[in-house]
Scaffold this motif. Sequence first.
Motif, PDB file in Angstrom:
ATOM      1  N   ALA A 426       0.855  -1.188   0.000  1.00 60.91           N
ATOM      2  CA  ALA A 426       0.000   0.000   0.000  1.00 60.91           C
ATOM      3  C   ALA A 426       0.889   1.235   0.000  1.00 60.91           C
ATOM      4  N   ASP A 430      -3.708   5.647   0.173  1.00 65.34           N
ATOM      5  CA  ASP A 430      -4.585   4.574  -0.326  1.00 65.34           C
ATOM      6  C   ASP A 430      -5.695   4.304   0.689  1.00 65.34           C
ATOM      7  N   ILE A 432      -7.868   1.247   1.964  1.00 65.59           N
ATOM      8  CA  ILE A 432      -7.914  -0.217   1.851  1.00 65.59           C
ATOM      9  C   ILE A 432      -8.946  -0.796   2.810  1.00 65.59           C
ATOM     10  N   PRO A 448      -5.378  -6.983   5.973  1.00 64.94           N
ATOM     11  CA  PRO A 448      -6.112  -6.580   4.761  1.00 64.94           C
ATOM     12  C   PRO A 448      -7.099  -7.674   4.364  1.00 64.94           C
TER      13      PRO A 448
END
Length: 449
Positions: A426, A430, A432, A448
């Motif tokens: 990442a 970003d 996520i 994640p």
Amino acid sequence: MSNEQNSGIIIPAGAAPRVGFVSLGCPKAGSDAEQILTKLRAEGYEIAPTYDGADLVIVNTCGFIDAAVEESLDAIGEALSENGKVIVTGCLGAKGDIVQTTHPSVLAVTGPHAADEVMGHVHTHLPKPHDPYVDLVPPAGVRLTPDHFAYLKISEGCNHSCTFCIIPSLRGPLVSRPIGDVLKEAEALAESGVKELLIISQDTSAYGVDVKYRTGFWGGRPVKTRLKELCEALGELGIWVRLHYVYPYPSVDDLIPLMAEGKILPYLDIPFQHASPRILKAMRRPASAENVLERIAKWRSICPDITIRSTFITGFPGETDEDFEQLLQFLETARLDRVGCFPYSPVEGAEANELAGLPPLEVREERRQVLMEVQADISAEKLAAKIDREMTVLVDAVDDDGTLARSAGEAPEIDGLVILDGFHDAEPGDFIQVRIVDSDEHDLYAEPI
Ligand code: SF4
């Protein structure tokens, strides 16, 4: 161009974007005109001497008597037919919607003394190309924060007189920035890659009070200078919007549905400072603790995900053991998500310095520690309740150990983090999707998805 009472000011044209200027009315209107012209020139716009040599025309109007209204409306009509791109400012702009009704094709309308607002409209309809050799400031302005979040100041000064604070004497009364300017700046920040706006001021909830919630313009449409309308408009930018320094005025209730609908982040940084009515009165704070508890319960019923952050002062002059106990009781009941606390510290020039009963420094500090211990358990429990939940996080940094990010519940620099150990795929900025797997009293740990 028409220049019956005050002259339309004429400056030789050049190659830069060119603005025509028609000024009517009294010397006050003339002074407004000077301010706008100065700003135009300072920003590199040329002032065009003819309608057809201008890329856009500003008409500075008068609305004092019927004849002046007539003359102003005629001048707007002339500018529209000769040029077509017209921004109207001045006293007539403050007289209801007479300008828009008579001339619906004007680009924007402001009242008098609105040089910044007028410039906001000029930027919208006739942007000055950024010149990297001349302009010191990048298109999104100079920022001290990382590229992906930015502070957006909406007003300066404060109309309160909290006895421990000297901000009103330093910065003066509340002065709200024109909403068009604020939104324009927000838009530029979003376009430059900012993913999160942190709305700041001395008193965010009071935004627009000083200008009686005057209607400004953004992208050619009217927007009231008020926090709710500002939040609605910011919600259209498609980035995170987080509110700081929100005082618990009744109008705050109107913001909670916007949070529940996902228009702004479900996060309130709301400095309560104390919970004992006696101390709140001595502090000259506007809200009582009982009312606050009811309102917090109501906010949570509307927006269960809301994160409430607050700050408190321990050992204010006159604070007794009972007052402090009341504060702890409040914390136990309110179960706020995040809390900061400071022992009272006399600030030179603050009225509170004259109050009797200042607890010794050790007592002020000891109470701070007790408060933070009580809150640490509450914060830990609240964070633990998020384990197994899935959420969107914004990445702040990636280092050898993994990724540091934040969810809607964590403001940068003051709250904890969402930590993704060993995850490197990442970049800062970003968004996520993660699942929370662990927590402590400050931070969340995630994987994640
Ligand atoms: S503490 Fe905040 S609300 Fe109170 S006077 Fe200072 S700036 Fe204003």
